[in-house]
Scaffold this motif. Sequence first.
Motif, PDB file in Angstrom:
ATOM      1  N   UNK A   1      24.499  11.259   6.012  1.00 19.45           N
ATOM      2  CA  UNK A   1      23.808  11.682   6.886  1.00 19.45           C
ATOM      3  C   UNK A   1      23.607  10.589   8.287  1.00 19.45           C
ATOM      4  N   UNK A   2      23.573  11.244   9.459  1.00 19.35           N
ATOM      5  CA  UNK A   2      23.474  10.105  10.453  1.00 19.35           C
ATOM      6  C   UNK A   2      22.200  10.682  11.391  1.00 19.35           C
ATOM      7  N   UNK A   3      21.465   9.693  11.753  1.00 18.88           N
ATOM      8  CA  UNK A   3      20.108  10.112  12.428  1.00 18.88           C
ATOM      9  C   UNK A   3      19.413   8.476  13.023  1.00 18.88           C
ATOM     10  N   UNK A   4      18.636   8.640  14.032  1.00 18.31           N
ATOM     11  CA  UNK A   4      18.309   7.549  14.355  1.00 18.31           C
ATOM     12  C   UNK A   4      16.812   6.864  13.662  1.00 18.31           C
ATOM     13  N   UNK A   5      16.962   6.055  12.798  1.00 16.89           N
ATOM     14  CA  UNK A   5      15.829   5.697  12.091  1.00 16.89           C
ATOM     15  C   UNK A   5      14.664   4.815  12.981  1.00 16.89           C
ATOM     16  N   UNK A   6      14.973   4.231  13.990  1.00 22.12           N
ATOM     17  CA  UNK A   6      13.835   3.845  14.726  1.00 22.12           C
ATOM     18  C   UNK A   6      13.009   4.869  15.397  1.00 22.12           C
ATOM     19  N   UNK A   7      13.709   5.890  15.906  1.00 22.78           N
ATOM     20  CA  UNK A   7      13.067   7.145  16.379  1.00 22.78           C
ATOM     21  C   UNK A   7      12.077   7.745  15.405  1.00 22.78           C
ATOM     22  N   UNK A   8      12.713   7.876  14.059  1.00 24.44           N
ATOM     23  CA  UNK A   8      11.957   8.604  12.963  1.00 24.44           C
ATOM     24  C   UNK A   8      10.772   7.788  12.738  1.00 24.44           C
ATOM     25  N   UNK A   9      10.930   6.572  12.524  1.00 22.10           N
ATOM     26  CA  UNK A   9       9.712   5.783  12.227  1.00 22.10           C
ATOM     27  C   UNK A   9       8.542   6.110  13.175  1.00 22.10           C
ATOM     28  N   UNK A  10       9.131   5.965  14.638  1.00 25.69           N
ATOM     29  CA  UNK A  10       8.078   5.972  15.468  1.00 25.69           C
ATOM     30  C   UNK A  10       7.377   7.438  15.841  1.00 25.69           C
ATOM     31  N   UNK A  11       8.323   8.233  15.604  1.00 22.06           N
ATOM     32  CA  UNK A  11       7.757   9.872  15.780  1.00 22.06           C
ATOM     33  C   UNK A  11       6.576   9.997  14.406  1.00 22.06           C
ATOM     34  N   UNK A  12       6.960   9.385  13.559  1.00 22.26           N
ATOM     35  CA  UNK A  12       6.182   9.677  12.264  1.00 22.26           C
ATOM     36  C   UNK A  12       5.212   8.626  12.192  1.00 22.26           C
ATOM     37  N   UNK A  13       4.873   7.854  12.930  1.00 15.79           N
ATOM     38  CA  UNK A  13       3.765   6.605  12.724  1.00 15.79           C
ATOM     39  C   UNK A  13       4.026   5.835  11.774  1.00 15.79           C
TER      40      UNK A  13
END
Length: 119
Positions: free
Chosen positions: A101-113
């Motif tokens: 899977x490919x996704x942006x981990x930094x965005x994931x962390x930020x979007x989920x607090x």
Amino acid sequence: MKPKEVVDKWVKAFNQQNVDALCEFYTEDAVNHQVANLPVKGRESIGKMFKDEFASAEMVCIVENIFEDGEWAILEWKDPKGLRGCGFFHIIQGKIDFQRGYWDKLSFLRLNGLPIPNQ
């Protein structure tokens, strides 16, 4: 079951956060490699990964496209918070043997607090 059908059913189990059902889609020695993380090997370890992830963040997979090529299915997805990604699934005899899977981990962390690890 064709690869595209497997991934479609996998998404339904994912969105229900049904770890037991998700595990049933994998071969015993499957590998799940979300490239932002280390590879996870084995059905039991993959189940633990999902359990831990569902406990830490709200995750919903909205299918944009599912493509099929031979033993492979490719999933393009988004979530309600605006994150987008894609996944590649190698399906052998109706079971996921390898997933990447490919996704942006930094965005994931930020979007989920969630905390951003120090480097």
